[in-house]
Design an enzyme around this catalytic site. Sequence first.
Site, mmCIF file in Angstrom:
data_model
loop_
_atom_site.group_PDB
_atom_site.id
_atom_site.type_symbol
_atom_site.label_atom_id
_atom_site.label_comp_id
_atom_site.label_asym_id
_atom_site.label_seq_id
_atom_site.Cartn_x
_atom_site.Cartn_y
_atom_site.Cartn_z
ATOM 1 N N HIS A 316 41.226 42.563 36.408
ATOM 2 C CA HIS A 316 42.252 41.583 36.761
ATOM 3 C C HIS A 316 42.629 40.744 35.533
ATOM 4 O O HIS A 316 41.747 40.307 34.788
ATOM 5 C CB HIS A 316 41.746 40.614 37.822
ATOM 6 C CG HIS A 316 41.797 41.136 39.219
ATOM 7 N ND1 HIS A 316 40.935 42.101 39.678
ATOM 8 C CD2 HIS A 316 42.597 40.817 40.265
ATOM 9 C CE1 HIS A 316 41.190 42.349 40.957
ATOM 10 N NE2 HIS A 316 42.206 41.586 41.333
ATOM 11 N N ASN A 347 34.178 42.376 31.390
ATOM 12 C CA ASN A 347 34.676 41.851 32.668
ATOM 13 C C ASN A 347 33.648 40.971 33.364
ATOM 14 O O ASN A 347 33.983 39.896 33.885
ATOM 15 C CB ASN A 347 35.064 43.026 33.569
ATOM 16 C CG ASN A 347 35.807 42.596 34.813
ATOM 17 O OD1 ASN A 347 36.337 41.491 34.881
ATOM 18 N ND2 ASN A 347 35.852 43.462 35.802
ATOM 19 N N ASP A 446 47.624 29.654 17.793
ATOM 20 C CA ASP A 446 48.369 30.226 16.667
ATOM 21 C C ASP A 446 47.868 31.628 16.328
ATOM 22 O O ASP A 446 48.659 32.533 16.035
ATOM 23 C CB ASP A 446 48.231 29.332 15.430
ATOM 24 C CG ASP A 446 49.188 28.147 15.454
ATOM 25 O OD1 ASP A 446 50.162 28.195 16.236
ATOM 26 O OD2 ASP A 446 48.954 27.187 14.703
ATOM 27 N N GLU A 449 49.124 34.013 18.929
ATOM 28 C CA GLU A 449 50.563 34.214 18.739
ATOM 29 C C GLU A 449 50.827 35.157 17.566
ATOM 30 O O GLU A 449 51.734 36.000 17.633
ATOM 31 C CB GLU A 449 51.253 32.868 18.517
ATOM 32 C CG GLU A 449 51.385 32.037 19.782
ATOM 33 C CD GLU A 449 52.178 30.771 19.574
ATOM 34 O OE1 GLU A 449 52.741 30.255 20.549
ATOM 35 O OE2 GLU A 449 52.241 30.287 18.417
ATOM 36 N N ASP A 455 55.415 33.399 21.957
ATOM 37 C CA ASP A 455 55.519 31.948 21.820
ATOM 38 C C ASP A 455 55.115 31.354 23.165
ATOM 39 O O ASP A 455 55.875 31.383 24.121
ATOM 40 C CB ASP A 455 56.955 31.548 21.451
ATOM 41 C CG ASP A 455 57.090 30.053 21.192
ATOM 42 O OD1 ASP A 455 56.088 29.332 21.319
ATOM 43 O OD2 ASP A 455 58.218 29.614 20.886
ATOM 44 N N PHE A 456 53.907 30.800 23.254
ATOM 45 C CA PHE A 456 53.335 30.447 24.549
ATOM 46 C C PHE A 456 53.846 29.141 25.140
ATOM 47 O O PHE A 456 53.935 29.006 26.344
ATOM 48 C CB PHE A 456 51.808 30.386 24.441
ATOM 49 C CG PHE A 456 51.179 31.724 24.207
ATOM 50 C CD1 PHE A 456 51.323 32.743 25.124
ATOM 51 C CD2 PHE A 456 50.461 31.971 23.050
ATOM 52 C CE1 PHE A 456 50.755 33.987 24.908
ATOM 53 C CE2 PHE A 456 49.883 33.211 22.822
ATOM 54 C CZ PHE A 456 50.034 34.221 23.753
ATOM 55 N N GLU A 469 48.485 23.930 19.072
ATOM 56 C CA GLU A 469 48.324 25.372 18.939
ATOM 57 C C GLU A 469 47.478 25.755 17.725
ATOM 58 O O GLU A 469 46.976 26.876 17.648
ATOM 59 C CB GLU A 469 49.685 26.054 18.854
ATOM 60 C CG GLU A 469 50.433 26.057 20.176
ATOM 61 C CD GLU A 469 51.692 26.901 20.154
ATOM 62 O OE1 GLU A 469 52.076 27.359 19.060
ATOM 63 O OE2 GLU A 469 52.280 27.114 21.230
#
Length: 478
Positions: A316, A347, A446, A449, A455-456, A469
Amino acid sequence: MKLFSPFKNLIYLLSLSLLLSCNDDEIIIQENENTISEPLKISGSIMVNTKFYDNQGPHEHNYTSRRVTGFTEGFESKSKFFYNTTTIDLNQSGNWSFSDGKIGTSSRDRKFGTRAARLRETGYILMAFNMENGVKTIRIRHAKYGNDNNSSWQLVASYDNGDSWITVGETVNTTSTTLNTVSFEVNEDRSVRYGVSKISGSSNRINIDNFEIVTDANGGGNNGNDNAGRDSNLTFGNPSNANTTDPNNYFLFKPEFTLSYNNENGTPNWVSWHLNADWLGSRGRCNCFQQDNSLPSNFKRIGDNEYRSSGFHRGHICPSADRTVTGQENANTFFMTNMAPQAPRNNTRPWVGLERHLRSLVNNGNEIHIIAGIIGTGGSGSRGYRENLSNGRINVPGSFWKVALILPNGTDDINRVTTNTQIIAVNIPNNQNVSSNWRQYLTSVDTIENLTGYDFFENIPDTIENIIESNISSRSSI
């Protein structure tokens, strides 16, 4: 040659069938239909706080009582081929009045999904029903249709069942071919209905999509228990500008989460969801893995047995345990579009450990905006290293990453973020040798990204975003 009447009727029916079967690009006659109406009569105005966001994805909620607790109208449930003035029933919300407006399905319509409202001249779309308990916030996506020039529009409201209308907030200028978001903080407690009225741009057309109504009961208020309510699963932006045209960055939303699907990989790129106490209940895990038939028919629809005997879990991304209020909400986390091949010890050790930690923060009075996903190719499960499963249909990722923005319960989340706001970011290798301690994999937003190209938190002001970030949370502080 003179045709007999039955042949005339046959030709007429064939022509009509052809017209209705054409896509919206081909029905040129609709654009020239002489149905231009008078502008909406406006009798006053209210100024409210209006906020503009670029490239923000759609918001969605799991609403049950539409006219009390709000809705998101995506114009997906019905067709309206012409610009004539009429009222139609949209299943997601209720009856809406259209004038010089239609529901567009063209490739030139800017939309999330397959349809969006389209307005020309001084057209309008109006709710033909009241929000009886008032409204806190309205969010609307808007963009230019095709290659049309700029236009302007206004939010309008009626307090007398549609007999008269007033403007609300600032005039909105539509100058982009990308669906952007405008948010109106109306904080209205009276019975009210709203709509969009185009006020300039002449024959230039605009698209309106995902008209979202938020009330104190579903995402703005505190529900009497200091919780933040169920916020959008995509409050801080669409990380990859996912859309419905790119099969490897395909936008898919459900009430429980939002995601970008990668058809080539057979997995999500990322999944985004909101977590607070209003999402947590007592329902158990359904363990009901299922193919996601909401994907286009020409996409890979991964079956629940395609991981069998692979040595990898159906991992998930949005956890089952984060959606436990109803059985349906829990079941929807078992769509295979929410899964990726995950090494069993990844997991069951660090990944689940972080999930439990975030839920413990919720139990201590916080709400969390979470984005998680995968990157790379190649992982080691219980049966060794694999790069793909199911004869190449499913890519095995190299790592699982997650970023979580944590706030005390409240409202107006975007504007509550400061340089001191806590963010947890991890990137965990997809293998059997991982540590059980997820804190060993802390990193910065960062860094993730840079790995993903996403770009969160694009809706946070840059002066704040750049600081939070770049930070890496201290292991001792979380």
